[in-house]
Design a protein around this motif. Structure first.
Motif, PDB file in Angstrom:
ATOM      1  N   VAL A 295      -3.875   0.583  -2.719  1.00 29.58           N
ATOM      2  CA  VAL A 295      -3.305  -0.787  -2.489  1.00 29.58           C
ATOM      3  C   VAL A 295      -2.591  -1.137  -3.658  1.00 29.58           C
ATOM      4  CG1 VAL A 295      -4.067  -3.094  -1.842  1.00 29.58           C
ATOM      5  CG2 VAL A 295      -5.379  -1.280  -1.024  1.00 29.58           C
TER       6      VAL A 295
ATOM      7  N   GLU B  90      -1.992 -12.658  -3.022  1.00 28.89           N
ATOM      8  CA  GLU B  90      -2.310 -11.120  -2.976  1.00 28.89           C
ATOM      9  C   GLU B  90      -3.375 -10.972  -1.871  1.00 28.89           C
ATOM     10  OE1 GLU B  90      -3.165  -9.990  -7.230  1.00 28.89           O
ATOM     11  OE2 GLU B  90      -4.894  -8.777  -6.311  1.00 28.89           O
ATOM     12  N   HIS B  91      -4.035 -12.034  -1.344  1.00 32.68           N
ATOM     13  CA  HIS B  91      -5.215 -11.646  -0.706  1.00 32.68           C
ATOM     14  C   HIS B  91      -4.359 -11.468   0.767  1.00 32.68           C
ATOM     15  CE1 HIS B  91      -4.603 -16.220   0.427  1.00 32.68           C
ATOM     16  NE2 HIS B  91      -5.121 -15.855   1.541  1.00 32.68           N
TER      17      HIS B  91
ATOM     18  N   TRP C 281      -3.672  -7.733   0.359  1.00 30.38           N
ATOM     19  CA  TRP C 281      -4.596  -6.977   0.662  1.00 30.38           C
ATOM     20  C   TRP C 281      -5.032  -6.828   2.197  1.00 30.38           C
ATOM     21  CZ3 TRP C 281      -7.716  -3.748  -1.713  1.00 30.38           C
ATOM     22  CH2 TRP C 281      -7.604  -3.406  -3.213  1.00 30.38           C
TER      23      TRP C 281
ATOM     24  N   TRP D  94       0.735  -1.371   0.021  1.00 26.34           N
ATOM     25  CA  TRP D  94      -0.078   0.047  -0.007  1.00 26.34           C
ATOM     26  C   TRP D  94       0.991   1.173   0.020  1.00 26.34           C
ATOM     27  CZ3 TRP D  94       0.808   3.249   4.177  1.00 26.34           C
ATOM     28  CH2 TRP D  94       1.647   2.455   5.381  1.00 26.34           C
TER      29      TRP D  94
END
Ligand SMILES: Cc1cc2nc3c(=O)[nH]c(=O)nc-3n(C[C@H](O)[C@H](O)[C@H](O)COP(=O)(O)O)c2cc1C
Length: 194
Positions: free
Chosen positions: A104, A114-115, A118, A53
């Protein structure tokens, strides 16, 4: 009974609220205070230290341009927008002392999916808002359709692989928000029974 440092931290966490831009006023955080908030965000758990981020700060000298970008986006999305709609879109850019975009940017990685990146980004955003609250400021993150607008994204320097998750507004709380609607812990906490 004396309050310990941990009690105070917990009380701060339990009392965090989002404060809408219209309930915010000047002064906002100093540059040093803002940096501390970002440092708190950087303490969020981050698998593989990917820093998935980033924040873009809009300083005072840029707010009029940001307001114009918000107005232009509103007109593209809603060609028949009335004067009040346009004013509301512009106000989002100008009505609070501090304004940042939260972006992000998951980094392709074989090990850290990727999750998870996040989740790290969300935790960082949570820490940022919590730090603002702990320092006595009101803060909120708002997204809306404008975050998906290609022209706006490009104007803000957001790359195609990045997501503009929202805009963070931070300021002094001018009026209190409506009461919190409590959520039962049981809605999210269960005990495993095989
Ligand atoms: C990434 C993100 C974007 C959000 N965007 C909006 C939004 O566009 N409009 C809105 O009403 N709330 C939005 N919210 C929710 C508010 O920020 C806020 O969390 C919500 O009003 C609940 O208030 P509370 O944080 O005091 O519980 C967003 C939250 C997140 C995490």
């Amino acid at each position: 009974m004396t309050m310990t440092k941990d009690d105070a931290l917990l009380a701060t966490m339990l009392s965090r609220r989002s404060i809408s831009p219209r309930r915010q006023a000047w002064p906002g955080p100093s540059a040093a205070q803002l940096r501390q908030m970002v440092q708190a965000a950087l303490r969020a758990p981050d698998h593989g230290r990917k820093l998935p981020w980033r924040l873009i700060e809009f300083d005072d000298s840029r707010r009029a341009e940001l307001a114009q970008l918000f107005e232009d986006e509103k007109r593209r999305r809603t060609p028949d927008a009335g004067a009040q709609d346009i004013e509301r879109a512009r106000a989002h850019a100008t009505q609070t002392p501090a304004m940042l975009a939260f972006v992000v940017r998951p980094v392709p990685d074989g090990k850290v999916p990727e999750h998870e990146q996040w989740l790290s980004a969300g935790a960082a955003l949570g820490n940022l808002l919590l730090a603002a609250h702990a320092m006595g400021f009101g803060a909120i993150v708002l997204s809306g359709d404008r975050c998906k607008d290609e022209i706006l994204r490009r104007s803000l320097g957001i790359a195609p692989e990045e997501t503009l998750a929202g805009f963070v507004s931070i300021g002094t709380m001018a009026s209190p928000p409506p009461p919190v609607v409590p959520v039962d812990v049981e809605r999210v906490l269960s005990t495993w029974t095989p």
